[in-house]
Motif scaffolding. Structure first.
Motif, mmCIF file in Angstrom:
data_model
loop_
_atom_site.group_PDB
_atom_site.id
_atom_site.type_symbol
_atom_site.label_atom_id
_atom_site.label_comp_id
_atom_site.label_asym_id
_atom_site.label_seq_id
_atom_site.Cartn_x
_atom_site.Cartn_y
_atom_site.Cartn_z
ATOM 1 N N GLU A 80 46.575 38.749 58.661
ATOM 2 C CA GLU A 80 46.741 39.255 57.303
ATOM 3 C C GLU A 80 47.837 38.506 56.566
ATOM 4 O OE1 GLU A 80 45.278 43.821 58.227
ATOM 5 O OE2 GLU A 80 47.373 43.281 58.493
ATOM 6 N N LEU A 83 46.342 35.282 55.398
ATOM 7 C CA LEU A 83 45.486 35.526 54.231
ATOM 8 C C LEU A 83 46.335 35.739 52.982
ATOM 9 C CD1 LEU A 83 42.640 36.148 53.015
ATOM 10 C CD2 LEU A 83 43.111 38.543 53.589
ATOM 11 N N ILE A 84 47.370 36.555 53.099
ATOM 12 C CA ILE A 84 48.248 36.831 51.955
ATOM 13 C C ILE A 84 48.889 35.548 51.459
ATOM 14 C CG2 ILE A 84 50.375 37.988 51.235
ATOM 15 C CD1 ILE A 84 49.629 40.215 53.286
ATOM 16 N N VAL A 87 46.246 33.274 49.521
ATOM 17 C CA VAL A 87 45.568 33.690 48.299
ATOM 18 C C VAL A 87 46.433 34.484 47.324
ATOM 19 C CG1 VAL A 87 43.321 33.693 49.432
ATOM 20 C CG2 VAL A 87 44.594 35.815 49.252
ATOM 21 N N HIS A 88 47.683 34.798 47.669
ATOM 22 C CA HIS A 88 48.471 35.655 46.769
ATOM 23 C C HIS A 88 48.739 35.011 45.415
ATOM 24 C CE1 HIS A 88 52.034 33.303 47.978
ATOM 25 N NE2 HIS A 88 52.605 33.809 46.899
ATOM 26 N N MET A 91 45.010 35.333 43.451
ATOM 27 C CA MET A 91 44.296 36.613 43.388
ATOM 28 C C MET A 91 45.265 37.704 42.956
ATOM 29 S SD MET A 91 42.278 38.590 46.471
ATOM 30 C CE MET A 91 41.038 37.340 46.626
ATOM 31 N N LEU A 93 47.360 40.945 42.973
ATOM 32 C CA LEU A 93 47.819 41.675 44.146
ATOM 33 C C LEU A 93 47.047 42.976 44.396
ATOM 34 C CD1 LEU A 93 51.674 41.056 44.215
ATOM 35 C CD2 LEU A 93 49.861 39.928 45.478
ATOM 36 N N GLN A 95 43.904 43.526 43.936
ATOM 37 C CA GLN A 95 42.647 43.128 44.550
ATOM 38 C C GLN A 95 42.878 42.687 45.996
ATOM 39 O OE1 GLN A 95 40.652 39.977 42.474
ATOM 40 N NE2 GLN A 95 38.852 40.054 43.776
ATOM 41 N N LEU A 96 43.951 41.949 46.232
ATOM 42 C CA LEU A 96 44.296 41.533 47.588
ATOM 43 C C LEU A 96 44.609 42.749 48.455
ATOM 44 C CD1 LEU A 96 44.914 39.378 49.694
ATOM 45 C CD2 LEU A 96 47.184 39.117 48.664
ATOM 46 N N ILE A 99 41.428 44.388 49.616
ATOM 47 C CA ILE A 99 40.806 43.641 50.717
ATOM 48 C C ILE A 99 41.531 43.931 52.026
ATOM 49 C CG2 ILE A 99 40.429 41.316 51.647
ATOM 50 C CD1 ILE A 99 39.934 40.423 48.718
ATOM 51 N N LEU A 100 42.858 43.916 51.985
ATOM 52 C CA LEU A 100 43.643 44.191 53.194
ATOM 53 C C LEU A 100 43.392 45.607 53.704
ATOM 54 C CD1 LEU A 100 46.966 42.469 52.131
ATOM 55 C CD2 LEU A 100 45.394 41.700 53.919
#
Length: 186
Positions: A80, A83-84, A87-88, A91, A93, A95-96, A99-100
């Motif tokens: 995670e 991923l953060i 894409v942080h 994208m 936050l 929306q992120l 997803i998380l």
């Protein structure tokens, strides 16, 4: 500008926009709450975000642990965090975070305590990106390039990549030469 032509976020910063005078902010988008605009100060959600799925989940109580107290969300895993980090910057936050939390629910089930926006903000704020480089910050640029070289990114860049980049971003010839000198070491 009159109130009829101002948007929701423009009205929320005006003095007296919140009856108690407190600077409450939306827990999803971060705008200041305004009771006159239909914002829900009790849940901490503005009228624009109230229709979003995240807002519906905010009204739910978090799952309780064995002791009866609310269970804190677990720390982000290595996957995670990766991923953060990737894409942080591109994208939003919220929306992120959605997803998380979907990943978390898939891993641990629906009783898992969801991650919070504050937890995500704390994680992201600890990182400094390349956007902090100034135009004449050569020391930081050298460190950035050394890191890219260690990761193997610079090995994949050649004249054709830089020329394509120059076309897409409409660089001047002087900028292209400077980029080639810095990145290719020419």
């Amino acid at each position: 500008m009159t109130g009829a032509f101002m948007g929701h976020s423009e009205l929320s910063h005006l003095p007296g926009a919140h009856p108690q005078g407190a600077a409450l902010k939306c827990r999803i988008c971060g705008c200041k709450l305004n009771a006159a605009q239909g914002d829900d100060a009790a849940r901490g959600v503005c009228a624009a975000c109230d229709r979003r799925p995240e807002a519906r989940r905010l009204g739910q109580t978090p799952p309780a642990s064995a002791g009866g107290a609310a269970a804190p969300a677990r720390a982000f895993t290595a996957a995670e965090l990766s991923l953060i980090q990737r894409v942080h910057a591109v994208m939003p936050l919220p929306q992120l975070l959605a997803i998380l939390n979907e990943r978390l629910m898939a891993d641990l089930g629906p009783d898992a305590a969801p991650y919070t926006l504050e937890q995500l903000h704390a994680t992201v704020s600890g990182w400094s990106g390349a956007g902090t480089l100034g135009p004449n910050d050569w020391a930081a640029t050298r460190k950035f390039l050394a890191n890219a070289r260690r990761q193997g990114i610079l090995d994949r860049i050649d004249d054709s990549v830089i020329n394509a980049f120059a076309v897409v971003f409409q660089l001047a010839p002087k900028q292209v030469l400077l980029l080639k000198d810095v990145v290719l070491g020419g």
